[in-house]
Design an enzyme around this catalytic site. Structure first.
Site, PDB file in Angstrom:
ATOM      1  N   TYR A 141       0.897  -1.229  -0.032  1.00  0.00           N
ATOM      2  CA  TYR A 141      -0.088  -0.023   0.008  1.00  0.00           C
ATOM      3  C   TYR A 141       0.826   1.112   0.046  1.00  0.00           C
ATOM      4  CZ  TYR A 141      -4.771  -2.176   0.847  1.00  0.00           C
ATOM      5  OH  TYR A 141      -5.948  -2.938   0.568  1.00  0.00           O
ATOM      6  N   LYS A 182       3.718 -15.279   3.249  1.00  0.00           N
ATOM      7  CA  LYS A 182       3.934 -15.970   2.015  1.00  0.00           C
ATOM      8  C   LYS A 182       5.416 -16.411   2.000  1.00  0.00           C
ATOM      9  CE  LYS A 182       2.484 -17.963  -1.784  1.00  0.00           C
ATOM     10  NZ  LYS A 182       1.660 -19.101  -1.699  1.00  0.00           N
ATOM     11  N   ASP A 214      -2.119 -18.131   1.166  1.00  0.00           N
ATOM     12  CA  ASP A 214      -3.058 -19.194   0.322  1.00  0.00           C
ATOM     13  C   ASP A 214      -3.871 -20.059   1.150  1.00  0.00           C
ATOM     14  OD1 ASP A 214      -0.550 -20.310   0.731  1.00  0.00           O
ATOM     15  OD2 ASP A 214      -0.523 -20.899  -1.616  1.00  0.00           O
ATOM     16  N   ASP A 238      -6.248  -7.149   4.031  1.00  0.00           N
ATOM     17  CA  ASP A 238      -7.377  -6.663   3.310  1.00  0.00           C
ATOM     18  C   ASP A 238      -8.238  -7.790   2.562  1.00  0.00           C
ATOM     19  OD1 ASP A 238      -8.897  -4.365   1.942  1.00  0.00           O
ATOM     20  OD2 ASP A 238      -7.834  -4.883   0.319  1.00  0.00           O
ATOM     21  N   ASP A 242     -12.313  -9.304   4.292  1.00  0.00           N
ATOM     22  CA  ASP A 242     -13.354  -9.487   3.531  1.00  0.00           C
ATOM     23  C   ASP A 242     -13.794 -10.947   3.259  1.00  0.00           C
ATOM     24  OD1 ASP A 242     -13.353  -6.760   2.792  1.00  0.00           O
ATOM     25  OD2 ASP A 242     -13.780  -6.902   0.446  1.00  0.00           O
TER      26      ASP A 242
HETATM   27  C1  IPM Z   1     -10.510  -1.589   3.525  1.00  0.00           C
HETATM   28  C2  IPM Z   1     -10.571  -0.988   1.990  1.00  0.00           C
HETATM   29  C3  IPM Z   1      -9.492  -0.078   1.891  1.00  0.00           C
HETATM   30  C4  IPM Z   1      -8.173  -0.643   1.866  1.00  0.00           C
HETATM   31  C5  IPM Z   1      -9.835   0.719   0.518  1.00  0.00           C
HETATM   32  C6  IPM Z   1     -11.001   1.140   0.261  1.00  0.00           C
HETATM   33  C7  IPM Z   1      -8.547   1.696   0.302  1.00  0.00           C
HETATM   34  O1  IPM Z   1     -10.807  -2.020   1.232  1.00  0.00           O
HETATM   35  O2  IPM Z   1     -10.502  -0.785   4.455  1.00  0.00           O
HETATM   36  O3  IPM Z   1     -10.338  -2.867   3.813  1.00  0.00           O
HETATM   37  O4  IPM Z   1      -7.959  -1.324   1.231  1.00  0.00           O
HETATM   38  O5  IPM Z   1      -7.616  -0.579   2.895  1.00  0.00           O
HETATM   39 MG    MG Z   2     -10.829  -3.948   2.374  1.00  0.00          MG
END
Ligand code: IPM
Ligand code: MG
Length: 356
Positions: A141, A182, A214, A238, A242
Site C-alpha cells: 500500500y 507467504k 493461500d 485486506d 473481506d
Molecule cells: C478496507 C478498504 C480499503 C483498503 C480501501 C478502500 C482503500 O478495502 O479498509 O479494507 O484497502 O484498506
Molecule cells: Mg478492504
C-alpha cells in the site's frame, strides 16, 4: 468521560451508517452523563468534488486535534480513472498514515441468527470469534518504487516491511496467535516470520503458529473456530478480512479500530456501496459496532461498548434485519431501514443501561 470525535462520513452509504453510529454514541452519552462532542469534515469523493482533494487540510487538522476519528466509507465509480493518490481511497490512506495507527483490529464473529446468510454450513461457522490484526501502514500500500508506466506497459508495486514495523504490530497481536505470510516465496514474508518469531520470546504464555496466506484463505473457511488472533500484513489483511465477512454473512456487520498512532481511527470494514446509497437500505450495524469500539479503545467505557454489542445481538434475535441480511425463510423476520435499525439498537441499549 469527555471525547472529541471527528466524523468523516465520506461517500455512498457512509453518511447514513455513520449517522446511526453517532446517534448510538449520543444515546450512550446521555445515559451515562458523558460529554461526547462531534465535528464533521469531508473526506474521499465528496472532498474531491468540493475541495479538489480527497483529504482537505482542515479535515486532517481536525483529525489530529480529535480524540478519535469515525470514518464512514470512501469511493465511487466516477473516480476510477484517477491515479491512486488522487482517488477517494488516496484520502483514506493519507489520513491513516497521518494518524499513525498501524494495527487495524478487525473482529470477525458469527451470529447464530445470521447463519442462514452464510454460504458456509452452520456447524462450521458456529462460535467463530477471530481478531484479525491487519498491519495498516506498510506493505504494497505504501512501498516504493511504485508505478504504472503506460508507455512501457509495465506496472509494479513494492511490498516492503522493516523489521520494526513487523515487531510493533506483532506485539499488539500476541494472544494464541496465527501469523500469516507467504514466506515460501516472498523475502518480505521471510522477514515477517523471523520478526514475529523473535517477538514470541516476549510472550512465553502465548502459542504461535505460522500459516501461508493461500492456505490460510482456505483454513478460515474450513475451520474458522480454530483461530483466535491473526496478524498479517496490509494487503493479505485486506483480502482475508473481506473473505471472513462470509462467516458473518454480510460485510455490513463488521467494525474496525486502528490503534497505535497519535489518534485512533475507526472504520466499518464495508465500502461505500454507491448502488444503494441514499435509499435507506444500508446496514448500519457495522458502523454502530465501530462506535462500540470507540467507547472501548478511546473511552475506556467497556460496559457501554458491551451494551451496544449485546443490543446488536438482541435485535437480531428479535428478528430484525436490514435488506442485506434478509435472506432465506423470512418468517418471523422484519426488514428495517437504516434509520429504523439504528433506532432499534438505541432502544435496546437504553433498556439495558437504564436497568443496570
Ligand atoms: C478496507 C478498504 C480499503 C483498503 C480501501 C478502500 C482503500 O478495502 O479498509 O479494507 O484497502 O484498506
Ligand atoms: Mg478492504
Amino acid at each position: 468521560m469527555k471525547l472529541n470525535i471527528l466524523v468523516t462520513a465520506g461517500d455512498g452509504i457512509g453518511p447514513e451508517v455513520t449517522g446511526e453510529a453517532v446517534a448510538a454514541l449520543k444515546e450512550i452519552a446521555v445515559l451515562g452523563g458523558h460529554d461526547f462532542a462531534f465535528t464533521e469534515k469531508r473526506i474521499g469523493g465528496v472532498a474531491i468534488v468540493q475541495d479538489g482533494t480527497p483529504l482537505p487540510a482542515d479535515t486532517l487538522e481536525a483529525a489530529l486535534a480529535s480524540d478519535a476519528v469515525l470514518l464512514g466509507a470512501v469511493g465511487g465509480n466516477e473516480f476510477n480513472a484517477l491515479p491512486p493518490d488522487k482517488r477517494p481511497e488516496g484520502g483514506l490512506l493519507a489520513i491513516r498514515a497521518a494518524l499513525g495507527g498501524f494495527a487495524n483490529l478487525r473482529p470477525c464473529f458469527s451470529f447464530k441468527e445470521l447463519a442462514v446468510n452464510s454460504p458456509l454450513r452452520p456447524e462450521v461457522i458456529d462460535g467463530t470469534d477471530i481478531m484479525f490484526v491487519r498491519e495498516l501502514l506498510g506493505g504494497a500500500y505504501f512501498g516504493k518504487p511504485r508505478q504504472w508506466d503506460k508507455e512501457k506497459g509495465v506496472g509494479y508495486n513494492t511490498m516492503v516491511y522493516t523489521k520494526d514495523e513487523v515487531v510493533r504490530v506483532a506485539r499488539v497481536a500476541f494472544k494464541k496467535l496465527t501469523s500469516v505470510d507467504k514466506a515460501n516465496v516472498l523475502e518480505v514474508s521471510q522477514l515477517w516470520r523471523a520478526a514475529v518469531t523473535e517477538v514470541a520470546a516476549e510472550f512465553p504464555d502465548v502459542t504461535l503458529e505460522h500459516q501461508y496466506v493461500d492456505a490460510m484463505a482456505m483454513h478460515i473457511m474450513n475451520r474458522p473456530r480454530d483461530f483466535d488472533v491473526v496478524v498479517t500484513e496490509n494487503l493479505f489483511g485486506d483480502i482475508l478480512t473481506d473473505e471472513s465477512g462470509v462467516i458473518t454473512g454480510s460485510l455490513g456487520m463488521l467494525p474496525s479500530a486502528t490503534i497505535g498512532g497519535k489518534v485512533n481511527l475507526y472504520e466499518p470494514v464495508h465500502g461505500s456501496a454507491p448502488d444503494i446509497a441514499g435509499k435507506g437500505l444500508a446496514n448500519p450495524l457495522g458502523a454502530i459496532l465501530t462506535g462500540a469500539l470507540i467507547l472501548r479503545h478511546s473511552g475506556g467505557l467497556e460496559a457501554e461498548a458491551a451494551a451496544i454489542e449485546a443490543a446488536v445481538r438482541k435485535v437480531l434475535e428479535q428478528g430484525f434485519r436490514t435488506a442485506d441480511l434478509a435472506r432465506g425463510n423470512m418468517q418471523g423476520l422484519t426488514v428495517l431501514s437504516t434509520k429504523e435499525m439504528g433506532a432499534k439498537v438505541r432502544e435496546v441499549v437504553k433498556q439495558a443501561l437504564v436497568r443496570a
